[in-house]
Motif scaffolding. Sequence first.
Motif, PDB file in Angstrom:
ATOM      1  N   CYS A  82       6.464   1.151  -6.021  1.00 26.62           N
ATOM      2  CA  CYS A  82       6.355   2.551  -5.242  1.00 26.62           C
ATOM      3  C   CYS A  82       6.957   3.429  -5.913  1.00 26.62           C
ATOM      4  O   CYS A  82       7.884   3.409  -6.213  1.00 26.62           O
ATOM      5  CB  CYS A  82       6.759   2.212  -3.868  1.00 26.62           C
ATOM      6  SG  CYS A  82       6.408   0.800  -2.874  1.00 26.62           S
ATOM      7  N   ARG A  83       6.166   4.535  -5.982  1.00 31.12           N
ATOM      8  CA  ARG A  83       6.697   5.798  -6.595  1.00 31.12           C
ATOM      9  C   ARG A  83       6.620   7.151  -5.764  1.00 31.12           C
ATOM     10  O   ARG A  83       5.622   7.262  -4.948  1.00 31.12           O
ATOM     11  CB  ARG A  83       5.830   6.104  -7.840  1.00 31.12           C
ATOM     12  CG  ARG A  83       6.318   7.207  -8.837  1.00 31.12           C
ATOM     13  CD  ARG A  83       5.529   7.314 -10.044  1.00 31.12           C
ATOM     14  NE  ARG A  83       6.295   8.149 -10.949  1.00 31.12           N
ATOM     15  CZ  ARG A  83       5.573   9.099 -11.648  1.00 31.12           C
ATOM     16  NH1 ARG A  83       4.185   8.842 -11.920  1.00 31.12           N
ATOM     17  NH2 ARG A  83       6.073  10.216 -12.309  1.00 31.12           N
ATOM     18  N   TYR A  84       7.808   7.586  -5.762  1.00 30.78           N
ATOM     19  CA  TYR A  84       8.074   8.711  -4.765  1.00 30.78           C
ATOM     20  C   TYR A  84       8.163  10.163  -5.811  1.00 30.78           C
ATOM     21  O   TYR A  84       9.089  10.111  -6.660  1.00 30.78           O
ATOM     22  CB  TYR A  84       9.226   8.380  -4.084  1.00 30.78           C
ATOM     23  CG  TYR A  84       9.020   7.210  -3.202  1.00 30.78           C
ATOM     24  CD1 TYR A  84       8.366   7.110  -2.057  1.00 30.78           C
ATOM     25  CD2 TYR A  84       9.899   5.887  -3.484  1.00 30.78           C
ATOM     26  CE1 TYR A  84       8.242   5.610  -1.399  1.00 30.78           C
ATOM     27  CE2 TYR A  84       9.552   4.958  -3.086  1.00 30.78           C
ATOM     28  CZ  TYR A  84       8.745   4.831  -1.827  1.00 30.78           C
ATOM     29  OH  TYR A  84       8.648   3.623  -1.056  1.00 30.78           O
ATOM     30  N   GLN A  99       3.097   7.246  -4.134  1.00 34.62           N
ATOM     31  CA  GLN A  99       1.948   6.344  -4.717  1.00 34.62           C
ATOM     32  C   GLN A  99       2.110   4.778  -4.686  1.00 34.62           C
ATOM     33  O   GLN A  99       3.475   4.380  -4.642  1.00 34.62           O
ATOM     34  CB  GLN A  99       1.878   6.802  -6.293  1.00 34.62           C
ATOM     35  CG  GLN A  99       1.374   8.166  -6.280  1.00 34.62           C
ATOM     36  CD  GLN A  99       1.286   8.833  -7.966  1.00 34.62           C
ATOM     37  OE1 GLN A  99       1.785   8.191  -8.683  1.00 34.62           O
ATOM     38  NE2 GLN A  99       0.551  10.140  -8.115  1.00 34.62           N
ATOM     39  N   PHE A 100       1.390   4.028  -4.791  1.00 31.96           N
ATOM     40  CA  PHE A 100       1.655   2.587  -4.918  1.00 31.96           C
ATOM     41  C   PHE A 100       0.653   2.074  -6.202  1.00 31.96           C
ATOM     42  O   PHE A 100      -0.585   2.307  -6.090  1.00 31.96           O
ATOM     43  CB  PHE A 100       1.463   1.959  -3.625  1.00 31.96           C
ATOM     44  CG  PHE A 100       1.499   0.225  -3.881  1.00 31.96           C
ATOM     45  CD1 PHE A 100       2.974  -0.225  -4.121  1.00 31.96           C
ATOM     46  CD2 PHE A 100       0.702  -0.451  -3.904  1.00 31.96           C
ATOM     47  CE1 PHE A 100       3.182  -1.583  -4.082  1.00 31.96           C
ATOM     48  CE2 PHE A 100       0.720  -2.022  -3.925  1.00 31.96           C
ATOM     49  CZ  PHE A 100       2.103  -2.435  -4.027  1.00 31.96           C
ATOM     50  N   ASN A 101       1.150   1.280  -7.034  1.00 33.12           N
ATOM     51  CA  ASN A 101       0.625   0.597  -8.253  1.00 33.12           C
ATOM     52  C   ASN A 101       0.561  -0.764  -7.667  1.00 33.12           C
ATOM     53  O   ASN A 101       1.375  -1.618  -7.888  1.00 33.12           O
ATOM     54  CB  ASN A 101       1.342   0.731  -9.450  1.00 33.12           C
ATOM     55  CG  ASN A 101       0.521   0.363 -10.765  1.00 33.12           C
ATOM     56  OD1 ASN A 101      -0.493  -0.600 -10.560  1.00 33.12           O
ATOM     57  ND2 ASN A 101       0.584   1.005 -11.698  1.00 33.12           N
ATOM     58  N   SER A 102      -0.585  -1.178  -7.439  1.00 31.24           N
ATOM     59  CA  SER A 102      -0.887  -2.708  -7.076  1.00 31.24           C
ATOM     60  C   SER A 102      -0.939  -3.767  -8.138  1.00 31.24           C
ATOM     61  O   SER A 102      -0.221  -4.678  -7.942  1.00 31.24           O
ATOM     62  CB  SER A 102      -2.158  -2.877  -6.287  1.00 31.24           C
ATOM     63  OG  SER A 102      -3.271  -2.489  -7.025  1.00 31.24           O
ATOM     64  N   SER A 107       0.643  -1.229  -0.154  1.00 31.22           N
ATOM     65  CA  SER A 107       0.086   0.095   0.152  1.00 31.22           C
ATOM     66  C   SER A 107       0.919   1.189  -0.013  1.00 31.22           C
ATOM     67  O   SER A 107       2.050   1.441   0.037  1.00 31.22           O
ATOM     68  CB  SER A 107      -0.826   0.092   1.407  1.00 31.22           C
ATOM     69  OG  SER A 107      -0.041   0.135   2.338  1.00 31.22           O
ATOM     70  N   VAL A 108       0.299   2.337  -0.192  1.00 32.34           N
ATOM     71  CA  VAL A 108       0.930   3.523  -0.108  1.00 32.34           C
ATOM     72  C   VAL A 108       1.607   3.777   1.143  1.00 32.34           C
ATOM     73  O   VAL A 108       2.812   4.147   1.536  1.00 32.34           O
ATOM     74  CB  VAL A 108      -0.079   4.819  -0.430  1.00 32.34           C
ATOM     75  CG1 VAL A 108       0.586   6.140  -0.029  1.00 32.34           C
ATOM     76  CG2 VAL A 108      -0.516   4.985  -1.694  1.00 32.34           C
TER      77      VAL A 108
END
Length: 146
Positions: free
Chosen positions: A120-122, A112-115, A89-90
């Motif tokens: 994980c994107r910062y 952000q998190f792309n399941s 998760s985020v």
Amino acid sequence: MIALIILLFVLSYLGFHYFGSIKQVGQPSIRVEHTRLLNVLGVVRSQWLMRSKPETLVLDWYSDNPEHASSSGQVRMAVGGWPIPDETSVAGCRRLLTELLGLSYVQQIETQFNSDTGVCRYIGDSGESISYQTSSGRVIFLTEAR
């Protein structure tokens, strides 16, 4: 008189660019944090290997600063030797980055998190971002598209 006007234009141009760059220098750059993250991941992997590849790694950070002589946190480790979030998760991505880079910087970025992809994107204030692939430990630095 014309020379004075030209000189004022040149000085104002230089002044605006100088003060604009001060704002950029004063803010932590996600580009610098990308390099820092790569170095930290190398250290984490070394600690993981030296401790016989545990599932959860207790991180030990040492500093010359007496106030922060040592600090430790824990991260879950993948079988291949890279840290993974404790939950997909985020919030899990934020906690992972907090353990790796510290709380002061993490508060200043969007996470952000792309399941679907497990990424994980910062994202920094400038639009540049770091993507961390939890399935492979790969780190990608992305610049803002202009």
